[in-house]
Each structure stands twice: as C-alpha cells, then as structure tokens.
Design a protein around this motif. Structure first.
Motif, short mmCIF file in Angstrom:
data_model
loop_
_atom_site.label_atom_id
_atom_site.label_comp_id
_atom_site.label_asym_id
_atom_site.label_seq_id
_atom_site.Cartn_x
_atom_site.Cartn_y
_atom_site.Cartn_z
N GLY A 122 69.64 55.57 -26.66
CA GLY A 122 69.80 55.19 -25.17
C GLY A 122 69.63 53.73 -24.87
O GLY A 122 69.91 52.83 -25.87
N PRO A 123 69.14 53.27 -23.87
CA PRO A 123 68.97 54.41 -22.67
C PRO A 123 70.29 54.98 -21.98
O PRO A 123 71.32 54.57 -22.24
CB PRO A 123 68.45 53.30 -21.67
CG PRO A 123 68.92 51.83 -21.75
CD PRO A 123 69.30 51.94 -23.40
N PHE A 124 69.84 56.28 -21.67
CA PHE A 124 71.01 57.06 -21.21
C PHE A 124 70.81 57.18 -19.67
O PHE A 124 69.57 56.88 -19.30
CB PHE A 124 71.27 58.51 -21.81
CG PHE A 124 71.36 58.18 -23.44
CD1 PHE A 124 72.59 58.02 -23.75
CD2 PHE A 124 70.47 58.58 -24.51
CE1 PHE A 124 72.94 57.86 -24.96
CE2 PHE A 124 70.62 58.44 -25.55
CZ PHE A 124 72.00 58.06 -25.93
N ALA A 125 71.69 57.67 -19.09
CA ALA A 125 71.45 57.94 -17.49
C ALA A 125 72.20 59.02 -16.90
O ALA A 125 73.22 59.60 -17.40
CB ALA A 125 72.09 56.49 -16.94
N GLU A 126 71.56 59.52 -15.94
CA GLU A 126 72.22 60.51 -15.13
C GLU A 126 72.98 59.95 -14.05
O GLU A 126 72.44 59.52 -13.02
CB GLU A 126 70.92 61.68 -14.54
CG GLU A 126 71.57 62.78 -13.91
CD GLU A 126 70.23 63.88 -13.36
OE1 GLU A 126 70.75 64.66 -12.38
OE2 GLU A 126 69.31 63.69 -13.91
N ILE A 127 74.15 60.29 -14.13
CA ILE A 127 75.15 59.55 -13.39
C ILE A 127 75.34 60.42 -11.99
O ILE A 127 76.01 61.51 -11.99
CB ILE A 127 76.66 59.38 -13.87
CG1 ILE A 127 76.31 58.61 -15.30
CG2 ILE A 127 77.35 58.43 -12.93
CD1 ILE A 127 75.72 57.25 -15.12
N PRO A 128 74.92 59.91 -10.67
CA PRO A 128 75.20 60.62 -9.67
C PRO A 128 76.51 60.50 -8.95
O PRO A 128 77.48 59.95 -9.71
CB PRO A 128 74.54 59.76 -8.45
CG PRO A 128 74.44 58.52 -8.97
CD PRO A 128 74.09 58.51 -10.46
N ASP A 133 75.37 55.74 -4.54
CA ASP A 133 74.19 56.04 -5.34
C ASP A 133 74.29 55.62 -6.68
O ASP A 133 73.19 55.21 -7.25
CB ASP A 133 73.73 57.61 -5.42
CG ASP A 133 73.54 58.58 -4.21
OD1 ASP A 133 72.82 57.74 -3.45
OD2 ASP A 133 73.85 59.50 -4.14
N GLN A 134 75.48 55.38 -7.37
CA GLN A 134 75.48 54.74 -8.41
C GLN A 134 75.35 53.32 -8.41
O GLN A 134 74.86 52.67 -9.55
CB GLN A 134 77.15 55.07 -9.00
CG GLN A 134 77.78 56.38 -9.32
CD GLN A 134 78.87 56.46 -9.69
OE1 GLN A 134 79.79 55.43 -10.04
NE2 GLN A 134 79.34 57.53 -9.69
N ASP A 138 70.74 50.63 -12.79
CA ASP A 138 70.64 49.40 -13.46
C ASP A 138 71.90 49.17 -14.53
O ASP A 138 72.49 48.06 -14.69
CB ASP A 138 69.43 48.97 -14.23
CG ASP A 138 68.21 48.84 -13.21
OD1 ASP A 138 68.31 48.35 -12.14
OD2 ASP A 138 67.04 49.07 -13.67
N ARG A 139 72.31 50.28 -14.76
CA ARG A 139 73.55 50.37 -15.89
C ARG A 139 74.00 51.78 -15.84
O ARG A 139 73.42 52.90 -15.73
CB ARG A 139 73.22 50.18 -17.33
CG ARG A 139 74.01 50.13 -18.02
CD ARG A 139 73.89 49.69 -19.65
NE ARG A 139 74.86 49.90 -20.59
CZ ARG A 139 75.98 49.28 -20.69
NH1 ARG A 139 76.20 48.13 -19.92
NH2 ARG A 139 76.79 49.48 -21.65
N LEU A 140 75.33 51.76 -15.65
CA LEU A 140 76.02 53.36 -15.65
C LEU A 140 76.25 53.70 -17.42
O LEU A 140 77.57 53.56 -17.79
CB LEU A 140 77.42 52.94 -15.02
CG LEU A 140 77.36 53.22 -13.51
CD1 LEU A 140 77.16 54.75 -13.04
CD2 LEU A 140 76.49 52.08 -12.85
N ILE A 265 78.59 47.86 -8.35
CA ILE A 265 78.18 48.77 -9.18
C ILE A 265 78.07 48.28 -10.56
O ILE A 265 79.12 47.67 -10.93
CB ILE A 265 78.76 50.21 -9.38
CG1 ILE A 265 78.91 50.84 -7.94
CG2 ILE A 265 78.55 51.12 -10.57
CD1 ILE A 265 79.89 52.28 -7.90
N LYS A 266 76.96 48.39 -11.32
CA LYS A 266 76.63 47.84 -12.64
C LYS A 266 77.40 48.17 -13.71
O LYS A 266 78.14 49.30 -13.76
CB LYS A 266 75.11 47.74 -12.90
CG LYS A 266 74.26 47.35 -11.92
CD LYS A 266 74.35 45.44 -11.84
CE LYS A 266 73.14 45.26 -11.10
NZ LYS A 266 72.72 45.67 -9.84
N PRO A 267 77.68 47.30 -14.65
CA PRO A 267 78.53 47.70 -15.87
C PRO A 267 78.07 49.18 -16.57
O PRO A 267 76.93 49.35 -16.49
CB PRO A 267 78.39 46.71 -17.07
CG PRO A 267 77.75 45.46 -16.19
CD PRO A 267 76.92 46.11 -15.24
#
Length: 329
Positions: A122-128, A133-134, A138-140, A265-267
C-alpha cells in the motif's frame, strides 16, 4: 416467517456457491484453448475468449478489460484486427480470425506471477463516490492488492479470482496465474511513435496510426458526455502528464457535484482522470485514464476521451507535443 427467511438465505448461499464453482478456470485449458463453433456463446467465463482477449491486447488491438466475456469492446477489437488483416469485418470470432490471432504470438496467454511486497504494502484507500469527498484524500490510491494486481495485468477482478480460487491475493510470496500481457514487449516497442491519432466517436475507439497510415494500435474509448461533449475536427497533443492532479471546474456542472468553486483532487490510479493525462489543444480537454476500466467504451464518461489506465499509459509513450489528433463522427 423465520423458517421462510432461513430457507431463502440457504438458497441464496447455495446459488452463490454454484456460481463461484462455475466461475473457476483451469489455466492449462485456457492456454490450450481452441476455437469451435460454440465458442463465446455462453454466459460463463470462456477460455477461448480469455485467450483471444490476451492475444488482441498483446497485438495492440485492445479489448479493454480482459474478462472472458463477449462484449462490445471485444467485438470492436476484433473488427479492427479484421480490417488490419484484410478479412471480412464483422466483429465475430471465427476460425479465420482465430488462426490469424494465433499467428501474432506463440507464447502462453496465461503465466505465473509471484505477488511481491511492493504489490501488497500500500498505502491503499477507500474511494468515496462524490468528487468533493475525493478531494479530501491525500492520494487516490488503489483500493487494495486485488485491484492493483487486476490492473497490472489488464484483468477483471472476477477473472483474477476465477483463475486463482482460494489463493490469498493480499499475501506476498503467493504464486498466482495472470494474463501474460507482457509477452513480446520488445516487439510492441518496435512499432515506434504514432504519426496521428484518430478518435472515432461512432465506434467508441481511438486509433493510433503510423507514418504510412497503417494502424499500429486501437483502444476502446468513452468519448465525451452530455455535460462535456467531444469536439470535432483536427487538434494536436500539447503535453503528457503522468500521475496528474484533477481540477474540477464548476462550469462543467457534472451531475451530483454541488461545488460552486474549483477544487483539486490528488493523483493516483483512482483519480477521475486515472494515471495519465494527454493534454490536447482544446481547452480543458484531453485523453486520459479512469478508475473504472470496466466502463470504458460504454456510454459513460465525464467528458474528454477516456481509456483504461494501461492503454493510455501505452499511448502516452507513442505521442509527443504536436502529434495530430482528429475527431471523427
């Protein structure tokens, strides 16, 4: 009521088990698959279609997401391949097309890959769902190792799971079966730069042409939207940005977005424009990736020309500032 509910739940679990069992694929059977008159007719994952999709992907006639199903993107890829090979253009996988596809590469279409620490750390993310909200993230990033691995090998997550039943896709050191899309990579590089790009709105495809006018790559594309329709005429590439930010302009008035001011929105691969942005000489319009590769080629887009992340990354290596881009109806 309790008994009825329990029975219904039991039937649901049984149906899920049957479905899961039917969605398993044996890698050896996929590699050895041969076309027959019944190929591609069913609703289940088809070894022949998986093989055809990988071969098309490697030949740069992209079927989009490799999923083992006979969809519009596969049919469009076959049409482009048929046209390039001088055979009847109908989008159907028949014996003649199959034979010519097999001539493009003799390497197995599936191969073994060992999951690395890099794949799972990761890091991984839960994408809204909402863009506003996105913008708070900090990162998508990818949602997890499954999504990362599926995209790395141009695959649908369900196909990845069907080829690897019971295997942990989030554990480094696990040997898994994946689409062998990296085969013949050197041969692909030899095709060089694109002299021209054609965006064909009616066919939902983007074509890259060589100096002699021959097609060197075809990709499924979502082109424009009601809020931001695609332009017409001839334009050029202005720049290529990898890992771009995305700036929302309230003038677009996208459905579900209430913001009245611009926001950024971040990269990341799940950024609204994916992992790559190819800027065009049309203000605020470009060719870009997507966080939803399964929707590419369909009537779904928030404007611009949307490709899968892997296809637009490959295209970005074929264009440069000044490359002509023509939009065709």
């Amino acid at each position: 009521m309790k008994t009825v509910a329990s029975a219904a739940l039991g039937l649901l679990l049984l149906s899920s088990s049957v479905l899961a069992a039917s969605q398993k694929l044996e890698p050896d059977k996929v590699n050895a698959a041969e076309w027959s008159a019944g190929s591609g007719k069913g609703k289940e994952l088809d070894p022949v279609l998986v093989k055809a999709q990988v071969l098309l992907d490697r030949a740069r006639f992209s079927p989009g997401v490799i999923d083992g199903h006979n969809g519009e993107n596969l049919q469009n890829a076959i049409k482009a391949f048929e046209k390039a090979r001088g055979v009847k253009v109908d989008g159907a996988l028949d014996q003649e097309v199959w034979s010519k596809l097999k001539e493009t590469s003799a390497e197995p279409v599936l191969t073994e890959y060992t999951i690395t620490e890099e794949d799972v750390k990761g890091p991984f993310a839960e994408i809204p769902d909402k863009l506003e909200d996105q913008a708070k993230l900090d990162r998508l990033a990818y949602s997890g190792p499954e999504e990362l691995l599926a995209e790395k090998f141009h695959m649908d997550v369900d196909l990845l799971k069907a080829l690897n039943p019971g295997k942990p896709l989030d554990k480094a050191g696990t040997a898994i079966t994946v689409a062998n899309v990296a085969a013949s990579a050197e041969a692909r590089k030899d095709r060089g730069k694109a002299a021209k790009i054609e965006v064909v709105k009616s066919e939902h495809v983007l074509r890259a042409l060589g100096k002699d006018g021959t097609i060197i790559a075809v990709y499924p594309a979502s082109i424009g939207s009601e809020e931001k329709p695609a332009p017409s005429g001839s334009h050029t590439v202005r720049a290529v940005a990898r890992n771009p930010n995305y700036t929302y302009n309230p003038d677009y008035a996208f459905k579900g977005v209430r913001a009245k001011e611009k926001f950024e929105i971040k990269p990341g691969p799940n950024n609204p424009v994916g992992s790559t942005w190819i800027d065009l000489s049309v203000e605020s319009f470009g060719i870009h990736g997507t966080p939803e590769p399964e929707k590419v080629g369909k009537a779904y887009s928030q404007g611009c020309v949307r490709l899968t992340n892997w296809d637009v990354a490959e295209l970005a290596g074929m264009v440069e500032k000044g490359t002509p881009v023509e939009f065709l109806d």
